[in-house]
Design a protein around this motif. Structure first.
Motif, short mmCIF file in Angstrom:
data_model
loop_
_atom_site.label_atom_id
_atom_site.label_comp_id
_atom_site.label_asym_id
_atom_site.label_seq_id
_atom_site.Cartn_x
_atom_site.Cartn_y
_atom_site.Cartn_z
N LEU A 1 34.66 34.01 34.13
CA LEU A 1 35.25 35.33 34.23
C LEU A 1 36.59 35.21 34.94
O LEU A 1 36.71 34.52 35.96
CB LEU A 1 34.34 36.28 35.00
CG LEU A 1 32.97 36.55 34.38
CD1 LEU A 1 32.07 37.26 35.36
CD2 LEU A 1 33.11 37.36 33.11
N THR A 2 37.62 35.89 34.42
CA THR A 2 38.94 35.86 35.03
C THR A 2 39.45 37.28 35.24
O THR A 2 39.14 38.19 34.47
CB THR A 2 39.94 35.09 34.15
OG1 THR A 2 40.00 35.71 32.85
CG2 THR A 2 39.53 33.64 34.00
N SER A 3 40.24 37.45 36.31
CA SER A 3 40.79 38.77 36.61
C SER A 3 42.04 38.61 37.45
O SER A 3 42.14 37.71 38.28
CB SER A 3 39.77 39.63 37.35
OG SER A 3 40.34 40.88 37.72
N SER A 4 43.00 39.51 37.24
CA SER A 4 44.20 39.53 38.08
C SER A 4 44.14 40.65 39.11
O SER A 4 44.96 40.68 40.03
CB SER A 4 45.44 39.71 37.20
OG SER A 4 45.37 40.92 36.47
N ASP A 5 43.17 41.55 38.96
CA ASP A 5 43.08 42.69 39.89
C ASP A 5 41.69 42.88 40.47
O ASP A 5 41.46 43.82 41.24
CB ASP A 5 43.53 43.98 39.19
CG ASP A 5 42.70 44.31 37.95
OD1 ASP A 5 41.66 43.65 37.72
OD2 ASP A 5 43.10 45.20 37.20
N THR B 1 39.21 44.13 39.26
CA THR B 1 38.56 45.33 38.73
C THR B 1 38.27 45.16 37.24
O THR B 1 37.18 45.48 36.76
CB THR B 1 39.45 46.57 38.95
OG1 THR B 1 39.63 46.76 40.36
CG2 THR B 1 38.80 47.81 38.36
N THR B 2 39.25 44.64 36.51
CA THR B 2 39.10 44.36 35.09
C THR B 2 38.90 42.86 34.91
O THR B 2 39.73 42.06 35.34
CB THR B 2 40.34 44.81 34.31
OG1 THR B 2 40.56 46.19 34.54
CG2 THR B 2 40.15 44.55 32.82
N TRP B 3 37.79 42.48 34.24
CA TRP B 3 37.45 41.08 34.08
C TRP B 3 37.39 40.71 32.61
O TRP B 3 36.96 41.51 31.77
CB TRP B 3 36.10 40.77 34.74
CG TRP B 3 36.13 40.89 36.23
CD1 TRP B 3 35.96 42.03 36.96
CD2 TRP B 3 36.37 39.85 37.16
NE1 TRP B 3 36.08 41.76 38.29
CE2 TRP B 3 36.32 40.43 38.46
CE3 TRP B 3 36.61 38.48 37.05
CZ2 TRP B 3 36.50 39.68 39.63
CZ3 TRP B 3 36.80 37.73 38.21
CH2 TRP B 3 36.74 38.33 39.47
N ASN B 4 37.82 39.48 32.31
CA ASN B 4 37.72 38.93 30.96
C ASN B 4 36.63 37.86 30.96
O ASN B 4 36.57 37.02 31.86
CB ASN B 4 39.04 38.32 30.52
CG ASN B 4 40.14 39.36 30.43
OD1 ASN B 4 39.93 40.43 29.86
ND2 ASN B 4 41.31 39.05 30.98
N ARG B 5 35.79 37.88 29.94
CA ARG B 5 34.64 37.00 29.86
C ARG B 5 34.86 35.93 28.80
O ARG B 5 35.34 36.22 27.70
CB ARG B 5 33.38 37.81 29.52
CG ARG B 5 32.09 37.00 29.43
CD ARG B 5 30.92 37.89 29.03
NE ARG B 5 29.67 37.16 28.98
CZ ARG B 5 28.87 36.95 30.02
NH1 ARG B 5 29.22 37.46 31.20
NH2 ARG B 5 27.75 36.28 29.90
N LYS B 6 34.48 34.68 29.15
CA LYS B 6 34.57 33.57 28.21
C LYS B 6 33.35 32.68 28.39
O LYS B 6 32.90 32.47 29.53
CB LYS B 6 35.84 32.76 28.45
CG LYS B 6 36.05 31.59 27.49
CD LYS B 6 37.33 30.85 27.84
CE LYS B 6 37.59 29.68 26.87
NZ LYS B 6 37.86 30.18 25.50
N ILE B 7 32.80 32.17 27.30
CA ILE B 7 31.70 31.22 27.34
C ILE B 7 32.21 29.88 26.83
O ILE B 7 32.68 29.77 25.70
CB ILE B 7 30.50 31.68 26.49
CG1 ILE B 7 29.99 33.04 26.97
CG2 ILE B 7 29.38 30.64 26.55
CD1 ILE B 7 29.47 33.05 28.38
#
Length: 341
Positions: free
Chosen positions: A83-87, A89-95
């Motif tokens: 999971l990555t996020s710059s804030d 609050t909003t996260w991007n998911r990758k497997i």
């Protein structure tokens, strides 16, 4: 009782692929769950199931470690979840491909990320944290921890008191061991020359020459298994583990003081946020070190561990089993976000 002799080790010999022994593997995932069988059947509410599956953080996740650079926070766990996020609050998911169980992650001086998986692979990403590739480490020992040194060298350590380093981004590795049957659980560089490692049976290791030579500088009480460690120098640090105690040393492990705590939960991680020191433990417990006492600021609320932590944007981020994620304001010790509720 296994006695560990005080000795020096020298890093620099090529990796020996014919090691006769593989250390016993200790559990590193504290997966606690429950299965409830209802007394009668009820229709499934599929819209809620579908909604949950669309969330970046899911209840089937078991998070293990955090890292960040100047722009991005990265959270990793079992089954290849990243999971990555710059804030935050909003996260991007990758497997990740092959769904590796990711144990640890660190940030290198060039802002790239390296992560260690349970199958002894190093996973590498650029500074954006979303383009990962893997490199296999050929060793018969179980690796448990990873660190990127200030000079950019990659370091891993684990079973049979084994250290490995690479100065060419994983193309070749050099290995050395204390030849002791002890698992190294934590490894982190404090400066270009100083680093600290903790190991099974309460062993503390110190280097003052960039990891070329390691010295067993002390032993923690009760020969416990140290999961968590936080050192401000090679002399001063805190260690916690499965017995729920938190120990402090200011003389490189020659002596240890058990500090007062109002929780007996096993301790899995420490985190410093703007000078405030926190400890994470089992049952979603969070402690803060205040007035020489470890006080509970997040009491046992769920039968899950907290193991991943990060100081990011002046907040304390913590995560663990069953998709547990919390964002805590360290100044008021108030829970701000729980993404899985």
């Amino acid at each position: 009782m296994i006695m560990l002799s005080k000795k020096f080790i020298h890093i620099g010999t090529p990796l020996n692929l014919n090691s006769r022994y593989k250390t016993r593997v200790f559990a590193v995932f504290f997966i606690i769950g429950a299965i409830f069988l209802p007394g009668c059947e009820a229709p499934l509410v599929m819209d809620k199931v579908s909604s949950q599956l669309k969330q970046p953080m899911q209840r089937t996740d078991f998070y293990q470690a955090f890292a960040s650079n100047e722009e991005i926070a990265v959270l990793v766990g079992t089954n290849g979840v990243v999971l990555t996020s710059s804030d935050t609050t909003t996260w991007n998911r990758k497997i990740l491909n092959e769904k590796p169980s990711l144990l640890a992650i660190d940030t290198c001086p060039d802002e790239t990320f390296i992560a260690l998986s349970f199958d002894n692979h190093i996973w590498v990403s650029s500074s954006n944290g979303d383009d990962w590739s893997s490199i296999q480490i050929d060793t018969q020992e179980q690796l448990m921890t990873v660190d990127c040194a200030p000079n950019g060298e990659w370091w891993v350590a684990g079973g049979f008191s084994t250290f490995l380093r690479s100065n060419d981004k994983g193309l070749t590795w050099q290995s050395s061991s204390l030849e002791e049957d002890a698992v190294i659980t934590n490894l982190f560089f404090l400066s270009a020359h100083e680093a600290v490692a903790t190991a099974e049976f309460g062993m503390l290791l110190v280097t003052n020459d960039g990891g070329r030579t390691w010295t067993i500088s002390g032993f923690m009480p009760d020969e416990f298994y140290p999961h968590a460690a936080h050192f401000t120098s090679t002399s001063q640090g805190w260690v916690g583990g499965l017995n729920g105690f938190i120990y402090y040393t200011n003389d490189s492990g020659s002596t240890w003081q058990q500090q007062n705590a109002d929780s007996a939960a096993p301790i899995y991680q420490f985190e410093n946020v703007n000078g405030d020191l926190f400890a994470l433990g089992d049952n979603a417990t969070v402690l803060k070190f205040t007035d020489n006492h470890w006080k509970t600021i997040q009491s046992a609320t769920a039968p899950v561990y907290l193991r991943a932590s990060l100081s990011f944007n002046n907040n304390l981020l913590v995560a663990g089993g069953r998709g547990m994620f919390m964002k805590i304001d360290p100044s008021i010790t108030a829970l701000l976000v729980n993404e899985t509720e």
